[in-house]
Motif scaffolding. Structure first.
Motif, short mmCIF file in Angstrom:
data_model
loop_
_atom_site.label_atom_id
_atom_site.label_comp_id
_atom_site.label_asym_id
_atom_site.label_seq_id
_atom_site.Cartn_x
_atom_site.Cartn_y
_atom_site.Cartn_z
N GLY A 16 7.22 2.77 1.37
CA GLY A 16 7.71 2.56 -0.04
C GLY A 16 6.39 2.19 -0.79
O GLY A 16 6.45 1.95 -2.06
N PHE A 17 5.28 2.43 -0.23
CA PHE A 17 3.97 2.24 -0.96
C PHE A 17 3.13 3.32 -0.42
O PHE A 17 3.36 4.04 0.45
N LEU A 18 2.03 3.54 -1.08
CA LEU A 18 0.85 4.81 -0.85
C LEU A 18 -0.45 3.93 -0.72
O LEU A 18 -0.69 2.96 -1.75
N PRO A 19 -1.19 4.18 0.30
CA PRO A 19 -1.02 5.05 1.38
C PRO A 19 -0.04 4.36 2.32
O PRO A 19 0.29 3.12 2.50
N ALA A 20 0.51 5.13 3.24
CA ALA A 20 1.48 4.78 4.49
C ALA A 20 0.90 6.17 5.49
O ALA A 20 1.02 7.01 5.22
N LEU A 21 0.73 5.36 6.81
CA LEU A 21 0.71 6.30 7.71
C LEU A 21 1.76 6.20 8.79
O LEU A 21 2.17 4.79 9.03
N ARG A 22 2.43 7.00 8.84
CA ARG A 22 3.75 7.18 9.97
C ARG A 22 3.07 7.82 11.40
O ARG A 22 2.95 8.89 11.51
N THR A 23 2.88 6.71 12.29
CA THR A 23 2.34 7.11 13.73
C THR A 23 3.42 8.18 14.32
O THR A 23 4.76 8.05 14.07
N ASN A 24 3.07 8.91 15.32
CA ASN A 24 3.70 9.77 16.15
C ASN A 24 4.77 8.64 16.96
O ASN A 24 5.78 9.07 17.54
N GLY A 25 4.61 7.41 17.14
CA GLY A 25 5.42 6.41 17.74
C GLY A 25 6.30 5.90 16.79
O GLY A 25 6.87 4.72 17.02
N LYS A 26 6.29 6.21 15.46
CA LYS A 26 7.28 5.88 14.25
C LYS A 26 6.97 4.56 13.74
O LYS A 26 7.76 3.81 12.97
N GLU A 27 5.70 3.94 14.04
CA GLU A 27 5.29 2.89 13.43
C GLU A 27 4.68 3.15 12.04
O GLU A 27 4.10 4.35 11.94
N THR A 28 5.04 2.29 11.02
CA THR A 28 4.33 2.71 9.69
C THR A 28 3.21 1.55 9.28
O THR A 28 3.67 0.19 9.36
N LEU A 29 2.19 2.07 8.88
CA LEU A 29 1.06 1.15 8.29
C LEU A 29 0.61 1.43 7.07
O LEU A 29 0.76 2.56 6.50
N SER A 30 0.50 0.43 6.18
CA SER A 30 0.04 0.63 4.91
C SER A 30 -1.19 0.18 4.37
O SER A 30 -1.85 0.88 3.30
N ARG A 31 -1.82 -0.85 4.90
CA ARG A 31 -3.15 -1.42 4.61
C ARG A 31 -4.15 -0.46 5.04
O ARG A 31 -4.15 0.06 6.17
N PRO A 32 -5.11 -0.09 4.32
CA PRO A 32 -6.31 0.57 4.66
C PRO A 32 -6.92 0.23 6.19
O PRO A 32 -7.23 1.08 7.15
N SER A 33 -7.07 -0.85 6.06
CA SER A 33 -7.93 -1.65 7.07
C SER A 33 -6.90 -1.52 8.53
O SER A 33 -7.52 -0.99 9.81
N ASP A 34 -5.66 -1.82 8.46
CA ASP A 34 -4.75 -1.37 9.59
C ASP A 34 -4.82 0.06 9.88
O ASP A 34 -4.81 0.48 11.20
N ILE A 35 -4.76 1.01 8.88
CA ILE A 35 -4.85 2.32 9.37
C ILE A 35 -6.10 2.77 10.17
O ILE A 35 -6.27 3.50 10.94
N ILE A 36 -7.17 2.30 9.55
CA ILE A 36 -8.49 2.59 10.35
C ILE A 36 -8.41 2.06 11.65
O ILE A 36 -9.03 2.75 12.46
N ILE A 37 -8.20 0.72 11.77
CA ILE A 37 -8.13 0.13 13.09
C ILE A 37 -7.21 1.05 13.92
O ILE A 37 -7.73 1.45 15.19
#
Length: 322
Positions: free
Chosen positions: A51-72
């Motif tokens: 529901g927010f941008l950016p958002a990363l949907r991993t191939n394990g179906k986990e969703t991350l939205s904070r840039p720091s979390d996506i980078i980690i």
């Protein structure tokens, strides 16, 4: 071979791959690290898995939205743009990222979301023109309230209000931050030599919108343009890593781009007209039902299918344009 992670970002304009600071940070880091993401550029945050941008949907179906979390997450997948940094350089990187969050981000929020003329003439206008109907009527206002709340949290002042004194203070802090970044960069291509790192991604993400936007009140842009090395830094990253977006378009870049769905074959303008007519018809019928002008003996409801998900895109491809 596992499917690539999917990254959902705000679409771009002004010669930028995205108009969002956070999206630019993630996009730049992914490019620097060579992460093979499936990129979905959209103008409707409700189509994001979070529901927010950016958002990363991993191939394990986990969703991350904070840039720091996506980078980690990308680092854990062995896409690490900071691999060659020394311990001191890593500490310096964290210090400058914190400095930008404290001194530069509040001024960015104020310039784009709080300053009245900038917000009305540019920010609200852009989102209203690019968001699908009917979200464009209420989401920009909701986003402005969220940004104001974020500014209050960053400043630690719940009663904070817009005004000339606040603007001067925020812009002064931002100018000091840009001066320190300019001194640290010096004559280098990137902050730690010839290869970009996460710090370069954060600096680019924060400075590129200042440099490329066309705000009526452009005080931040004026100061940034006085720092030649930072201006060249942003321009070089656009040319090296986002050459397709470096060409500024003459009109709203994403206004004609479909986002996927049952009406992909209909031009965007006609789809808006069609949806507007449906809404108007629904309103008239509702009024007729409520006033007793129309009575219904029997309704046969057909099953309505939700639009399918966005069509897959190649790595770092923009949705809609070839």
């Amino acid at each position: 071979m596992a499917a690539p992670d999917e990254l959902f970002c705000w679409e771009g304009d002004w010669g930028l791959p995205s108009i969002s600071v956070d999206c630019l940070v993630v996009l730049a880091y992914a490019q620097f690290a060579g992460a093979p993401l499936k990129l979905r550029k959209i103008s409707n945050p409700w189509r994001s898995p979070s529901g927010f941008l950016p958002a990363l949907r991993t191939n394990g179906k986990e969703t991350l939205s904070r840039p720091s979390d996506i980078i980690i997450h990308l680092r854990k997948q062995k896409y690490n743009a900071d691999f060659d940094l020394s311990a001191k350089e890593g500490a310096d990187s964290l210090a400058f990222i914190s400095l930008m969050e404290e001194k530069l981000m509040p001024a960015l929020i104020y310039a784009f979301w709080i300053e009245p003329k900038n917000y009305v003439d540019v920010t609200r206008c852009w989102y209203a023109a690019h968001m699908p109907f009917p979200l464009n009527f209420f989401l920009p206002g909701r986003m402005q309230r969220q940004q104001l709340e974020k500014l209050r949290l960053l400043r630690g002042d719940e009663g904070l209000e817009a005004g000339e004194d606040l603007e001067k203070e925020l812009y002064r802090d931002a100018a000091e931050c840009m001066n320190l970044l300019s001194q640290r960069l010096g004559s280098q291509k990137f902050f730690f030599g010839d290869s970009p790192s996460s710090l370069d991604a954060y600096v680019f993400g924060h400075l590129a919108p200042i440099l490329k936007s066309k705000l009526p009140n452009g005080k931040l842009q004026q100061h940034l343009k006085s720092l030649d090395n930072l201006t060249n830094f942003c321009t070089n990253i656009l040319l090296l890593y986002f050459p397709r977006d470096g060409q500024e378009s003459s009109g709203p870049k994403g206004s004609s781009q479909p986002e996927g769905g049952d009406f992909d074959h209909v031009p965007h303008k006609r789809r808006k007209q069609f949806l507007s007519a449906l809404v108007a018809l629904g309103a008239m019928l509702s009024y007729a039902f409520m006033t007793g002008m129309v009575s219904i003996q029997h309704i046969q409801q057909e099953a309505l299918e939700e639009p399918p998900d966005l069509q897959p895109l190649g790595s770092h491809e923009e949705e809609g344009d070839g």
